[in-house]
Enzyme design. Structure first.
Site, mmCIF file in Angstrom:
data_model
loop_
_atom_site.group_PDB
_atom_site.id
_atom_site.type_symbol
_atom_site.label_atom_id
_atom_site.label_comp_id
_atom_site.label_asym_id
_atom_site.label_seq_id
_atom_site.Cartn_x
_atom_site.Cartn_y
_atom_site.Cartn_z
ATOM 1 N N ARG A 167 0.847 -1.184 0.000
ATOM 2 C CA ARG A 167 0.000 0.000 0.000
ATOM 3 C C ARG A 167 0.885 1.237 0.000
ATOM 4 N NH1 ARG A 167 1.648 3.582 4.015
ATOM 5 N NH2 ARG A 167 1.264 2.839 6.141
ATOM 6 N N GLU A 201 -5.936 8.611 6.973
ATOM 7 C CA GLU A 201 -4.829 9.459 7.465
ATOM 8 C C GLU A 201 -4.245 10.325 6.345
ATOM 9 O OE1 GLU A 201 -1.949 7.647 10.229
ATOM 10 O OE2 GLU A 201 -0.426 8.560 8.944
ATOM 11 N N ARG A 244 -5.254 6.101 0.496
ATOM 12 C CA ARG A 244 -4.399 4.943 0.747
ATOM 13 C C ARG A 244 -4.761 3.949 -0.343
ATOM 14 N NH1 ARG A 244 -1.893 4.463 5.993
ATOM 15 N NH2 ARG A 244 -1.007 6.539 6.328
ATOM 16 N N CYS A 293 1.720 12.025 7.919
ATOM 17 C CA CYS A 293 2.637 11.623 8.993
ATOM 18 C C CYS A 293 4.065 11.540 8.434
ATOM 19 C CB CYS A 293 2.232 10.267 9.561
ATOM 20 S SG CYS A 293 3.261 9.785 10.967
ATOM 21 N N THR A 317 6.346 9.721 9.240
ATOM 22 C CA THR A 317 6.860 8.337 9.189
ATOM 23 C C THR A 317 6.631 7.708 7.814
ATOM 24 O OG1 THR A 317 4.751 7.417 9.968
ATOM 25 C CG2 THR A 317 6.398 7.972 11.651
ATOM 26 N N ARG A 372 4.059 0.677 2.355
ATOM 27 C CA ARG A 372 4.206 -0.453 3.274
ATOM 28 C C ARG A 372 3.942 -1.713 2.468
ATOM 29 N NH1 ARG A 372 1.865 -3.932 6.998
ATOM 30 N NH2 ARG A 372 3.236 -4.216 8.807
ATOM 31 N N ARG A 407 4.451 -7.514 12.911
ATOM 32 C CA ARG A 407 3.197 -7.055 13.512
ATOM 33 C C ARG A 407 2.224 -8.228 13.613
ATOM 34 N NH1 ARG A 407 1.363 -1.494 10.293
ATOM 35 N NH2 ARG A 407 3.026 -0.130 11.011
ATOM 36 N N GLU A 455 -0.918 -2.593 13.374
ATOM 37 C CA GLU A 455 -0.195 -2.107 14.574
ATOM 38 C C GLU A 455 -0.931 -2.536 15.839
ATOM 39 O OE1 GLU A 455 -0.246 2.137 13.132
ATOM 40 O OE2 GLU A 455 1.771 2.201 13.968
HETATM 41 N N1 DAR Z 1 0.451 8.204 16.950
HETATM 42 C C1 DAR Z 1 1.532 8.504 16.051
HETATM 43 C C2 DAR Z 1 1.706 7.355 15.025
HETATM 44 C C3 DAR Z 1 2.826 7.544 14.077
HETATM 45 C C4 DAR Z 1 3.023 6.395 13.095
HETATM 46 N N2 DAR Z 1 1.790 5.714 12.647
HETATM 47 C C5 DAR Z 1 0.970 6.254 11.700
HETATM 48 N N3 DAR Z 1 1.250 7.362 11.039
HETATM 49 N N4 DAR Z 1 -0.170 5.611 11.416
HETATM 50 C C6 DAR Z 1 2.796 8.708 16.891
HETATM 51 O O1 DAR Z 1 3.440 9.767 16.716
HETATM 52 O O2 DAR Z 1 3.126 7.832 17.669
#
Ligand code: DAR
Length: 366
Positions: free
Chosen positions: A119, A227, A231, A275, A277, A284, A315, A320
């Site tokens: 994804r 998010e 996606r 995000c 990340t 992913r 995981r 998660e």
């Molecule tokens: N609650 C966010 C999650 C960050 C990574 N996961 C995402 N983007 N789905 C944190 O800063 O922990």
């Protein structure tokens, strides 16, 4: 305005001591903050809102506007390089070719057809990110995607159905229909139950402007308004990882060509995601692997020990913070998203599968 903000600066100073794992808090520099005008100070605090309201956050920030990563670069470059483990002069390059040059067929490891999933997150360049969208923005996004999904109907591999969570939408799901699609891992869970997403504004106006497009066999799914704006995922029970990668790449190109805005990209950080990340590829790639000996007793410690040096995360079956399968099946996925190409991510997953299966078989034969 500046005097009003001091209590926030003091709060962050306390959090720096109490929450060392919160990257945004650790990368907050009061001197840099003091050098900003009140508008930019507010923009930075808006990005940090989730991590300040939820100090147990790991990343601790989300971008609100596509150009936040550039406009607030001194902060984000530090936070991004700390999370991704790269130096802050790095430059992301996209490349969907795989180094091995073949189909990355897992039968090479004596494996049967397994559940392969890749994804990506994508955002349109002309809208705020989901953390700062107005109700009108969210409605416009859903309307834009309705036209895109219409165009996909002529493609046999991508023809599917769009269902909406927006009250009054012609394709609005009933509660039981929604719950069934969540249970089948087709659509995302309710966002207004996630404190991180609520604080960040990402869950704003829930459930307006949210929905999901999927093919009959669920091999191609697009989430709208989770998010990220989109996606986009391809899933297949098969043995050729490269096939799934190519399908996803082709679908992405069709979607971007069909929409009336390009995806948001940054010169240095690649695909712009809400995000940090997910920056770079927003990708992913994962596989469900049955590793009963490496997860004996339900513990993932041993398999994580082997996976970590391979750049792989482990995981549970539901994503998660979910449990692994009762039969020892785990979700395996490369952790890196930024300053690694799409082809390298899938190649890393492929090579990692081989190493994990070898370790599992060694343990089984002991
Ligand atoms: N609650 C966010 C999650 C960050 C990574 N996961 C995402 N983007 N789905 C944190 O800063 O922990």
């Amino acid at each position: 305005m500046r005097d009003q903000l001091n209590p926030i600066v003091e709060k962050i100073a306390l959090l720096k001591t109490s929450h060392p794992a919160n990257i945004a808090v650790q990368c907050f520099d009061p001197e840099y903050f003091g050098s900003l005008d009140s508008g930019l100070q507010q923009r930075l605090l808006d990005c940090m809102r989730s991590g300040l309201d939820n100090p147990d956050s790991e990343m601790g920030c989300y971008a609100c506007l596509v150009d936040d990563y550039e406009v607030l670069r001194p902060f984000f470059a530090k936070a991004i390089s700390r999370y991704h483990g790269i130096d802050d002069q790095s430059h992301h390059v996209s490349d969907w070719t795989v180094p091995q040059g073949d189909m990355l067929d897992i039968t090479k490891f004596g494996l049967p057809a397994l559940s392969l999933r890749i994804r990506v997150g994508r955002n349109f360049a002309d809208l705020p990110l989901t953390s700062a969208m107005t109700l009108q923005d969210r409605t416009s996004l859903e309307t834009r995607m309705a036209a895109v999904f219409e165009r996909l109907q002529s493609n046999p591999e991508l023809a599917g159905t769009y269902v909406s969570l927006t009250p009054g939408h012609p394709n609005q799901l009933t509660k039981p229909e929604y719950e069934k699609l969540v249970a089948d891992h087709v659509i995302f869970k309710a966002m207004d139950a996630d404190p991180y997403l609520i604080s960040a504004g990402i869950a704003g106006d829930w459930p307006h402007g949210r929905g999901c497009y999927f093919t009959r066999d669920h091999s191609f799914i697009v989430w709208v308004g989770e998010e990220d704006h989109l996606r986009i995922m391809c899933m297949k029970k098969g043995t050729k990882l490269k096939l799934v990668l190519d399908q996803l790449h082709s679908a992405l190109q069709i979607i971007e060509r069909s929409a009336d805005s390009p995806f948001a990209r940054s010169n240095d950080f690649g695909t712009v995601t809400t995000c940090p990340t997910n920056l770079g590829t927003g990708m992913r790639a994962s596989i469900h692997l049955n590793l009963p000996h490496l997860t004996a007793g339900g513990s993932v410690d041993r398999v994580k020990e082997i996976a970590a040096p391979l750049g792989l995360g482990i995981r549970g079956m539901g994503g998660e913070h979910t449990p692994i399968g009762a039969d020892g099946t785990v979700d395996v996925s490369p952790r890196a998203r930024l300053c690694i190409t799409e082809g390298e991510i899938v190649s890393r997953l492929y090579e990692g599968i081989g190493q994990l299966i070898e370790a599992e078989r060694r343990l089984a034969s002991d």
